[in-house]
Enzyme design. Sequence first.
Site, PDB file in Angstrom:
ATOM      1  N   HIS A 146     -19.077 -13.416  -7.434  1.00 13.86           N
ATOM      2  CA  HIS A 146     -20.117 -14.123  -8.179  1.00 13.86           C
ATOM      3  C   HIS A 146     -19.526 -15.269  -9.006  1.00 13.86           C
ATOM      4  O   HIS A 146     -18.427 -15.146  -9.537  1.00 13.86           O
ATOM      5  CB  HIS A 146     -20.833 -13.167  -9.132  1.00 13.86           C
ATOM      6  CG  HIS A 146     -21.247 -11.883  -8.498  1.00 13.86           C
ATOM      7  ND1 HIS A 146     -21.985 -11.834  -7.344  1.00 13.86           N
ATOM      8  CD2 HIS A 146     -21.026 -10.589  -8.865  1.00 13.86           C
ATOM      9  CE1 HIS A 146     -22.212 -10.569  -7.028  1.00 13.86           C
ATOM     10  NE2 HIS A 146     -21.629  -9.798  -7.914  1.00 13.86           N
ATOM     11  N   TYR A 152     -22.669 -15.206  -3.590  1.00  8.05           N
ATOM     12  CA  TYR A 152     -24.063 -14.858  -3.868  1.00  8.05           C
ATOM     13  C   TYR A 152     -24.196 -14.634  -5.375  1.00  8.05           C
ATOM     14  O   TYR A 152     -23.207 -14.393  -6.073  1.00  8.05           O
ATOM     15  CB  TYR A 152     -24.509 -13.611  -3.091  1.00  8.05           C
ATOM     16  CG  TYR A 152     -23.527 -12.464  -3.104  1.00  8.05           C
ATOM     17  CD1 TYR A 152     -23.520 -11.537  -4.140  1.00  8.05           C
ATOM     18  CD2 TYR A 152     -22.604 -12.306  -2.068  1.00  8.05           C
ATOM     19  CE1 TYR A 152     -22.620 -10.485  -4.154  1.00  8.05           C
ATOM     20  CE2 TYR A 152     -21.702 -11.263  -2.075  1.00  8.05           C
ATOM     21  CZ  TYR A 152     -21.721 -10.349  -3.119  1.00  8.05           C
ATOM     22  OH  TYR A 152     -20.824  -9.320  -3.132  1.00  8.05           O
TER      23      TYR A 152
END
Length: 218
Positions: free
Chosen positions: A194, A146
């Site tokens: 990330h 994400y």
Amino acid sequence: MDKLFQILPPVPDVLEPRPHRCRTCAVVGNSVNLKGSHYGPLIDFHDIVIRMNRGRTTGYEADVGTKTTHHVFYPESATSLANTTHLLFFPFKISDFLWLLNKLDPDREDSAVNSKRIANKDLVMILNPAFMRYVHDAWLGQRGYYPSTGFLTFALSLLICDEVNVFGFGADSDGNWNHYYEQHKYKDLKTGAHPGTFEYQTIEKLHKRQMIEFFKGW
């Protein structure tokens, strides 16, 4: 969900866009490369200053400034905000909404544990989780699990600000992703789930195309 949105204003007290309202926005990340940058006065010069997570100003004013108009966080990175600061809440699971409800509703039985006020409830805005999916798909090509809070904030700023200047993103000269106010305990963590490197490169590309200004610090 219904209870939470009974507490929060149904429509944020935000001015409608007009041609003469050109707003400059500083998106201030927490990268260690802000240390010694002396960007403080430049950051404070902007109409809107957006900070995120546990970013703080006390003790670091010369490098990060003192002004905060909007502050972004989710429960795990929360910090208490000044009464005049807008909270931009980034939820991505149901428990995040329940956490915010506990923080804002004094009538809940379990609110005694969370009695410390986190923000002015009249200045709270909640990001639609669909925007997170959009950024992950359209901007990042589904890289990583994400997007980071910083990159989500940056992408959002491009939709609400006329001029975007970015500060405090990226690793230091040794490749470490420490914060200006702390060092990571686990050096191998890097940017975790990330796609930090790709996010950084995307910001650099927009800077080279003169769509934003990117102040790297070093």
